[in-house]
Structure formats: C-alpha cells, structure tokens
Design an enzyme around this catalytic site. Structure first.
Site, mmCIF file in Angstrom:
data_model
loop_
_atom_site.group_PDB
_atom_site.id
_atom_site.type_symbol
_atom_site.label_atom_id
_atom_site.label_comp_id
_atom_site.label_asym_id
_atom_site.label_seq_id
_atom_site.Cartn_x
_atom_site.Cartn_y
_atom_site.Cartn_z
ATOM 1 N N HIS A 90 -3.545 -7.085 0.539
ATOM 2 C CA HIS A 90 -4.621 -6.842 -0.432
ATOM 3 C C HIS A 90 -4.057 -6.516 -1.809
ATOM 4 C CE1 HIS A 90 -7.231 -6.749 3.000
ATOM 5 N NE2 HIS A 90 -6.614 -5.702 3.516
ATOM 6 N N HIS A 115 -0.769 1.401 -6.527
ATOM 7 C CA HIS A 115 -0.973 -0.027 -6.299
ATOM 8 C C HIS A 115 -1.663 -0.650 -7.506
ATOM 9 C CE1 HIS A 115 -4.786 1.797 -4.874
ATOM 10 N NE2 HIS A 115 -5.297 0.765 -5.498
ATOM 11 N N HIS A 117 -4.324 -3.921 -9.217
ATOM 12 C CA HIS A 117 -5.389 -4.924 -9.060
ATOM 13 C C HIS A 117 -5.241 -5.907 -10.213
ATOM 14 C CE1 HIS A 117 -7.592 -2.536 -6.006
ATOM 15 N NE2 HIS A 117 -7.080 -1.516 -6.676
ATOM 16 N N GLU A 129 -10.491 -3.360 -12.288
ATOM 17 C CA GLU A 129 -11.658 -2.999 -11.482
ATOM 18 C C GLU A 129 -12.696 -2.313 -12.359
ATOM 19 O OE1 GLU A 129 -10.116 -1.218 -7.618
ATOM 20 O OE2 GLU A 129 -10.961 -3.181 -7.159
ATOM 21 N N HIS A 142 -3.519 1.930 -10.081
ATOM 22 C CA HIS A 142 -4.109 3.129 -9.476
ATOM 23 C C HIS A 142 -3.004 3.994 -8.886
ATOM 24 C CE1 HIS A 142 -8.265 1.025 -8.854
ATOM 25 N NE2 HIS A 142 -8.101 1.486 -10.085
ATOM 26 N N THR A 224 -11.907 1.919 -3.761
ATOM 27 C CA THR A 224 -12.470 0.625 -4.171
ATOM 28 C C THR A 224 -12.239 -0.460 -3.120
ATOM 29 O OG1 THR A 224 -10.472 -0.050 -5.368
ATOM 30 C CG2 THR A 224 -12.126 1.183 -6.616
ATOM 31 N N THR A 225 -11.665 -0.081 -1.986
ATOM 32 C CA THR A 225 -11.479 -1.021 -0.877
ATOM 33 C C THR A 225 -12.052 -0.382 0.393
ATOM 34 O OG1 THR A 225 -9.296 -0.088 -0.398
ATOM 35 C CG2 THR A 225 -9.349 -2.026 -1.837
#
Ligand SMILES: *[C@@H]1O[C@H](CO)[C@@H](O)[C@H](O)[C@H]1NC(C)=O
Ligand SMILES: *[C@@H]1O[C@H](CO)[C@@H](O)[C@H](O)[C@H]1NC(C)=O
Length: 394
Positions: A90, A115, A117, A129, A142, A224-225
């Site tokens: 992901h 991590h 995005h 995001e 993040h 957010t996941t």
C-alpha cells in the site's frame, strides 16, 4: 417452495457464504473490487463520521492560541542501528525506533513508523491525502505515533479516540533535490515488490520535516487506511516540503503493489484516499491569518528602505514646490513693481492719486532709485535661493 425460489435462495446463500469471510480477510486496495468506496463494507469504521483525510478550508479554520509548536523528540538521534524500509503493498514504510517521540501534545506520543502517499508521477494530479482549499499537493508524508502515556502499545492505542498522533507533511515538487528524501528514495529499487524489506542506514528523521513546526492545522480524525480507526489527533503543517520532480517520479514509478511471484505486475500509484466530510468537526489552526502574513527579516528591511526612500523623495518634492512657489511670488512682486514704476501710471494717468500728481521731479527720480534698489535686492534673493543651502539639504 418452487425450484426457482430454491435456486434464488441457494444463490443468496452462496453470496452470503462467500461475502462473510471477506470481513475477516480482505486485501483492500484504493481502486477496484475492494476500493475505497467499498472499505466500509469490510471495515465499518471507514464509514464513520470523523474520517481522514479532509479538505482544510483555511477561511473556516479557527485560531487556537493554545496550540504550541510541536517538538520532535530524538528524531535526530538515529543511532547506529539501521532502519527497516518496507513495501507493504500500500505504501513504503520505515519502522521508527521507540525512543523517537513527539512533545507539545497533552500526552507523550511515541513514534511508530513513517510512510508516504503519492499520485502517478505525471504531475497531472497530485497525490497528497489532505487538501488545502481543495488543492492537492504532490505527495504527503505521515509520521505515526501512539499515546504511550495512556496505552502500553500501538495495537491497544489505535482503537482509542486519543490513541494516535500523526504528523502530516505536504510535499510539492520544485527544481531542487531534497537530499533528506534520498535516504529513502535511494533504496526503493530494493523493495520493488510488496512484502519486500531492506535495511537502510539510519538518518535524521527531522530533516524530512518542514522547518516551521509552529504553524499547523489540528483536528480529530482517523487512520486513512483500513481499518480507519477514529483515533488520530492530526497535525497538518502549514509549511510544505519540496522535493524535485525526478524524486517524485522515482517514488511514483518504482514500486509495485503486486508481489514478486505474482503473475501480473501492478504499479503502486495513487495510494491516497479521497477527502472525507468534516461532519461538524472543526479544524483549528495554531496561527491567525495575520500571523500567517508575518514578515521575514528581509521583507522588513525592504520596507524600511522603501519608507526611507519615500521620505527623502517627498522632502525633495516639497522643497521643489516651496521653491517654485517662492520664485513665482517674487516674479509676481517684481512684475507689479515694474508696472507700478513705469507703464501703469503713464498709461492710466487719470488713476493717479492726486497727491502723486503733485510729486516733484526729484521725488520721481528718487522713487525710481528705490525701485531699482528693490529689484537688486530681489535679484540677490533669487541668487541666494538657487544656491543649495547645506542646512536644509536632506
Ligand atoms: C488472506 O487470504 C489470502 C489468500 O486469499 C492469504 O494468502 C492470506 O494469508 C490471508 N490472510 C489472513 C490474515 O488470513
Ligand atoms: C478532539 O476530541 C477531544 C475529545 O472529544 C476533544 O477534547 C478535543 O478538543 C478534540 N480536538 C480537536 C482538535 O477537535
């Protein structure tokens, strides 16, 4: 029950039976069968009313002066042990040592991981995001922490409303290479496929953050996941971090969400969730609109110099105007004097006062002399005016 009814019943039962295990073991994705619009079917919290990310409408944020600057703790003391860089299918994750933490919140938060995005790298659309006034940045970092004052570990904390604190850093692209991000990007080719891990040299995690940790947005939200637990105290920094276009391209085109032994290779792209409704939540800001327009020392210098130049300019103009007025006044006086001494009395003798008519010739000569004397004094005055007097020079 007829055969058709039985068949429908069997089909329904079959669907029931196949759908049920999915809630236990679901490999979610951003698009497709278990894409983000389906997450809440398998992860109920994803359908909650305090979800993340959100769009921050800056005019609707509320200034909260109690929001003090955040202090990363131990971010720069990375030690000698390597970090682990991991492609989880992901995103790309770095597990952070537990001595790293976050101060400036009501509790002490301990670092867990960081991590990213991102989008697809073609710059047609961003991949952050959170959005600000509807605008998406190119990527988002993040840094995830859990509340270690109240909970023993991240697994316990992540289901509690005050369990997590995540720092959101918006990333934009520019010309310059951001060397700090190369500590991650240089190793992406070693973790191309999902589930791959690599040890990388430890580095200063704070170098990934913006310089200004005092100006940020704060709201209560979620992971957010999936499983989207509504446990996150969000901090979204006002200052963005810049990386080069080549760096973004690397991030967006190197990684796969598919595993090494999968038949098909799927690029890991557009791993951002759509913004979620605020639903009566308030986004607070640690800075007011005025302080947002605070001036840098350079701007202050520029303004001071500008004002000084303006004052000097004004003084010069005022001096010029005063001189011009004086000049014309003098000119006017001379003209009147010249007229009075010559033409006007001669042309209009009837206007001459009777007492003047009795003036003797010597008296007239005397008058002319006086006029000439006056003329010469005004001449001297004029000369004096045209010379710059050092006292009044700015
Ligand atoms: C979920 O199912 C996949 C195969 O469908 C399997 O490889 C995986 O181990 C399962 N995960 C869990 C947590 O049961
Ligand atoms: C978050 O929720 C807690 C508990 O409901 C509340 O005290 C706090 O003010 C909220 N914070 C923000 C930024 O809305």
């Amino acid at each position: 029950m007829d055969s058709l009814g039985l068949l429908i019943f069997a089909v329904l039962l079959c669907f029931q039976w196949t759908a049920a295990p999915a809630t236990k073991n679901t490999t979610w994705t951003y698009t497709g069968l278990v894409g983000q619009s389906e997450w809440s079917r398998y992860f109920p919290d994803c359908g909650g009313t305090s979800q993340s990310p959100v769009d921050v409408v800056t005019t609707q944020t509320i200034y909260d002066p109690s929001l003090i600057p955040l202090t990363p703790l131990g971010y720069s003391q990375h030690g000698n042990n390597p970090f682990t860089l991991y492609n989880n299918g992901h995103t790309v994750v770095i597990e952070l040592p537990q001595w790293m933490g976050l101060g400036g919140l009501p509790w002490l938060f301990t670092a867990v991981q960081l991590h990213l995005h991102w989008g697809s790298g073609d710059l047609s659309h961003g991949g952050s995001e959170h959005t600000i006034n509807g605008l998406r940045a190119d990527a988002e970092l993040h840094v995830v922490h859990y509340n270690s004052d109240l909970y023993p570990d991240v697994t316990k904390a992540m289901t509690q409303s005050d369990g997590m604190a995540v720092l959101g850093i918006l990333i934009v692209t520019g010309e310059e290479t951001n060397l700090a991000f190369n500590n991650i990007l240089n190793y992406l080719n070693r973790i191309r496929h999902a589930d791959q891990k690599v040890s990388i040299p430890a580095f200063d995690v704070q170098s990934l953050l913006p310089k200004d940790l005092g100006r940020y947005y704060r709201y209560n939200g979620s992971l957010t996941t999936p499983p989207c637990y509504q446990s996150v105290i969000w901090t979204l920094f006002h200052e963005r971090v810049q990386i080069s276009k080549a760096q973004l391209l690397k991030l967006a085109t190197f990684l796969c969400s598919s595993k090494a032994d999968d038949d098909v290779t799927i690029l890991l792209q557009d791993n951002y969730r759509k913004t979620q409704p605020l639903n009566h939540r308030v986004v607070f800001s640690s800075f007011s609109a005025e302080s947002g327009k605070e001036l840098s020392p350079g701007e202050v210098t520029a303004i001071v110099i500008g004002v000084m130049c303006g004052c000097v300019g004004l003084a010069v103009i005022v001096r010029f105007i005063v001189k011009t007025i004086r000049f014309f006044k003098l000119l006017h006086r001379e003209t009147v004097m010249v007229n009075s001494s010559t033409s006007s009395w001669d042309v209009l003798p009837s206007n001459r006062p009777t007492s003047m008519s009795r003036m003797s010739q010597p008296e007239k000569a005397n008058e002319k002399k006086q006029d000439m004397a006056l003329n010469s004094t005004s001449e001297a005055e004029k000369k004096d005016e045209s010379l710059p007097s050092p006292q009044t020079e700015p």
